[in-house]
Design an enzyme around this catalytic site. Structure first.
Site, PDB file in Angstrom:
ATOM      1  N   GLY A  12      -9.201  -1.368  -6.357  1.00 60.06           N
ATOM      2  CA  GLY A  12      -7.905  -1.883  -6.056  1.00 60.06           C
ATOM      3  C   GLY A  12      -7.429  -3.283  -6.052  1.00 60.06           C
ATOM      4  O   GLY A  12      -6.582  -3.592  -5.179  1.00 60.06           O
ATOM      5  N   GLY A  15      -4.451  -5.857  -6.785  1.00 54.42           N
ATOM      6  CA  GLY A  15      -3.137  -5.003  -6.211  1.00 54.42           C
ATOM      7  C   GLY A  15      -2.799  -5.644  -5.421  1.00 54.42           C
ATOM      8  O   GLY A  15      -2.666  -6.668  -4.973  1.00 54.42           O
ATOM      9  N   GLN A  16      -1.234  -5.342  -4.843  1.00 54.37           N
ATOM     10  CA  GLN A  16      -0.221  -5.782  -3.821  1.00 54.37           C
ATOM     11  C   GLN A  16      -1.251  -6.132  -2.361  1.00 54.37           C
ATOM     12  O   GLN A  16      -1.152  -7.147  -2.300  1.00 54.37           O
ATOM     13  CB  GLN A  16       0.882  -5.074  -3.626  1.00 54.37           C
ATOM     14  CG  GLN A  16       1.420  -5.702  -2.130  1.00 54.37           C
ATOM     15  CD  GLN A  16       3.299  -5.202  -2.537  1.00 54.37           C
ATOM     16  OE1 GLN A  16       2.886  -3.501  -2.585  1.00 54.37           O
ATOM     17  NE2 GLN A  16       3.575  -5.737  -0.922  1.00 54.37           N
ATOM     18  N   TYR A 147       4.675  11.488  -5.158  1.00 58.77           N
ATOM     19  CA  TYR A 147       3.689   9.910  -4.387  1.00 58.77           C
ATOM     20  C   TYR A 147       3.833  10.578  -3.060  1.00 58.77           C
ATOM     21  O   TYR A 147       2.846  10.641  -2.602  1.00 58.77           O
ATOM     22  CB  TYR A 147       5.121   8.902  -4.079  1.00 58.77           C
ATOM     23  CG  TYR A 147       3.937   8.033  -3.647  1.00 58.77           C
ATOM     24  CD1 TYR A 147       3.409   6.936  -4.079  1.00 58.77           C
ATOM     25  CD2 TYR A 147       4.897   7.540  -1.984  1.00 58.77           C
ATOM     26  CE1 TYR A 147       2.725   6.167  -2.842  1.00 58.77           C
ATOM     27  CE2 TYR A 147       4.439   6.313  -1.378  1.00 58.77           C
ATOM     28  CZ  TYR A 147       3.327   5.765  -1.780  1.00 58.77           C
ATOM     29  OH  TYR A 147       3.073   4.693  -1.296  1.00 58.77           O
ATOM     30  N   LYS A 151       0.731  11.702  -1.143  1.00 60.24           N
ATOM     31  CA  LYS A 151      -0.281  10.822   0.529  1.00 60.24           C
ATOM     32  C   LYS A 151      -0.315  12.321   1.056  1.00 60.24           C
ATOM     33  O   LYS A 151      -1.197  11.859   1.863  1.00 60.24           O
ATOM     34  CB  LYS A 151       1.218  10.390   1.010  1.00 60.24           C
ATOM     35  CG  LYS A 151       0.764   8.855  -0.009  1.00 60.24           C
ATOM     36  CD  LYS A 151      -0.093   8.065  -0.364  1.00 60.24           C
ATOM     37  CE  LYS A 151      -0.018   7.158  -0.763  1.00 60.24           C
ATOM     38  NZ  LYS A 151      -1.045   6.114  -1.329  1.00 60.24           N
ATOM     39  N   ILE A 177       5.611  -2.507   2.402  1.00 61.10           N
ATOM     40  CA  ILE A 177       4.763  -3.791   2.755  1.00 61.10           C
ATOM     41  C   ILE A 177       5.200  -5.092   2.189  1.00 61.10           C
ATOM     42  O   ILE A 177       6.054  -4.498   0.548  1.00 61.10           O
ATOM     43  CB  ILE A 177       3.433  -4.059   2.472  1.00 61.10           C
ATOM     44  CG1 ILE A 177       2.662  -2.684   2.755  1.00 61.10           C
ATOM     45  CG2 ILE A 177       2.132  -5.049   2.433  1.00 61.10           C
ATOM     46  CD1 ILE A 177       2.359  -2.774   4.112  1.00 61.10           C
TER      47      ILE A 177
HETATM   48  N1  SER Z   1       6.188   0.818  -0.556  1.00 58.96           N
HETATM   49  C1  SER Z   1       5.676   2.287  -1.062  1.00 58.96           C
HETATM   50  C2  SER Z   1       7.024   1.911  -2.311  1.00 58.96           C
HETATM   51  O1  SER Z   1       7.979   2.794  -2.113  1.00 58.96           O
HETATM   52  C3  SER Z   1       5.927   3.148   0.457  1.00 58.96           C
HETATM   53  O2  SER Z   1       5.188   3.190   0.513  1.00 58.96           O
HETATM   54  O3  SER Z   1       6.497   3.129  -2.736  1.00 58.96           O
END
Ligand code: SER
Length: 322
Positions: A12, A15-16, A147, A151, A177
């Site tokens: 990845g 990615g960001q 999500y 996780k 982030i």
């Molecule tokens: N930045 C992420 C999100 O908003 C949170 O871990 O999905």
């Protein structure tokens, strides 16, 4: 600190987080020792392409990952492949395929070929029944988003591979982030990135999150520091592994708005709340207790809201205003 030589694969890498983590790892370990792993359609460009090797490394293709690890004699994998919260809610099956089937592939390769693995967890691993203020390291984790489900599973599966097979798995629960290089795609905390772009472009910002909604956040240099320092930590001092609460600041939309207006008093923000983003944000902590990370491996962030805002605005102005 002088770090031992390593051969690293970043999955990845475009990615960001990956785009900046790859460059930071290359600065530390040398360009040739850090492989930028990418998927079709997201090939590395610019400095990422010029400063070290790159390989097709789709997390859903176990054989491809194993081939890259063997070819470059990799000993540490930063596995950053994931869909962010809002996208995952709209594509739950794909989120599972990338986040969990992909993680399984990475962990199996790591077990067979002897690699350490870093896979981020998130504030999204918590849910409405988690205590929201100073959320403890060890607490209720019953998220209701896909999500979050991926996780929590990431944390459990990573711990399982450590306990059962001795694979050196480590992770942090990242907050939102904030960065100025590669934009995030489809997360709940993205507003705290987008607001800076609107300010610098001279546009009014439409905030999708209600005033008064607190979430933990972190500036990218601190996120890179967290990932690398945890992977370099002495294993003997780690009581926890997957994953550590880490935070640098907690704020709500009015506070980041006020901070930007200190240097850009004409900047305007209005609200148009997005119900999905708001419900996800409401289920996440207001503030994390990251004392275990501080004690076990010396976690210490460098940026608060004020310092981050100065740097974000400087960098974006230099890039966007010609
Ligand atoms: N930045 C992420 C999100 O908003 C949170 O871990 O999905």
């Amino acid at each position: 600190m002088i770090l031992p030589m390593k051969k690293v694969l970043v999955i990845g890498a475009t990615g960001q987080i990956g785009s900046e983590l790859t460059m930071e790892l290359r600065r530390i370990y040398g360009g040739a020792n850090v492989v930028a792993g990418y998927v079709k359609g997201a090939e590395p460009k610019g400095v990422l392409r010029e400063t070290g090797p790159m390989e097709l490394a789709d997390v859903t293709d176990a054989e491809a990952i194993a081939d890259v690890v063997k070819k470059h004699q990799i000993d540490a994998i930063y596995n950053l492949a994931a869909l962010l919260s809002v996208v995952a809610e709209n594509k739950p099956k794909l989120a599972w395929k990338i986040g969990i089937d992909g993680l399984w592939n990475v962990l199996e390769v790591a077990r067979e070929l002897g690699c350490a693995v870093f896979t981020p967890s998130s504030i999204g691993s918590f849910g409405a029944s988690t205590p929201h203020i100073m959320t403890p390291q060890d607490t209720v984790q019953r998220p209701r988003t896909m999500y979050g489900v991926t996780k929590v599973t990431t944390e459990l599966l990573s711990d399982y591979y450590f306990l059962k097979y001795g694979v050196d798995t480590r992770s942090v629960r990242f907050p939102g982030i904030i960065s100025n290089v590669t934009p995030p795609g489809g997360g709940t905390t993205d507003y705290a990135v987008d607001i800076y772009y609107s300010a610098v472009r001279g546009e009014q910002f439409v905030c999708p999150i209600k005033a008064g909604t607190y979430m933990d956040m972190m500036y990218m240099p601190d996120a890179l520091k967290a990932a690398i320092e945890l992977m370099e930590a002495d294993p003997a001092s780690l009581i926890h592994r997957n994953g550590f609460n880490v935070t640098a600041m907690s704020f709500e939309p009015e506070q980041i708005y006020a901070e930007i207006r200190k240097s850009m008093p004409d900047f305007k923000m209005i609200y148009e709340v997005d119900p999905l983003k708001q419900s996800i944000a409401d289920s996440w902590p207001d503030s994390l207790d990251d004392s275990c990370a501080r004690q076990e491996w010396g976690w210490q962030p460098q940026y608060d809201l004020q310092k981050m805002t100065v740097d974000m605005l400087d960098k974006l102005k230099a890039r966007l205003i010609k």
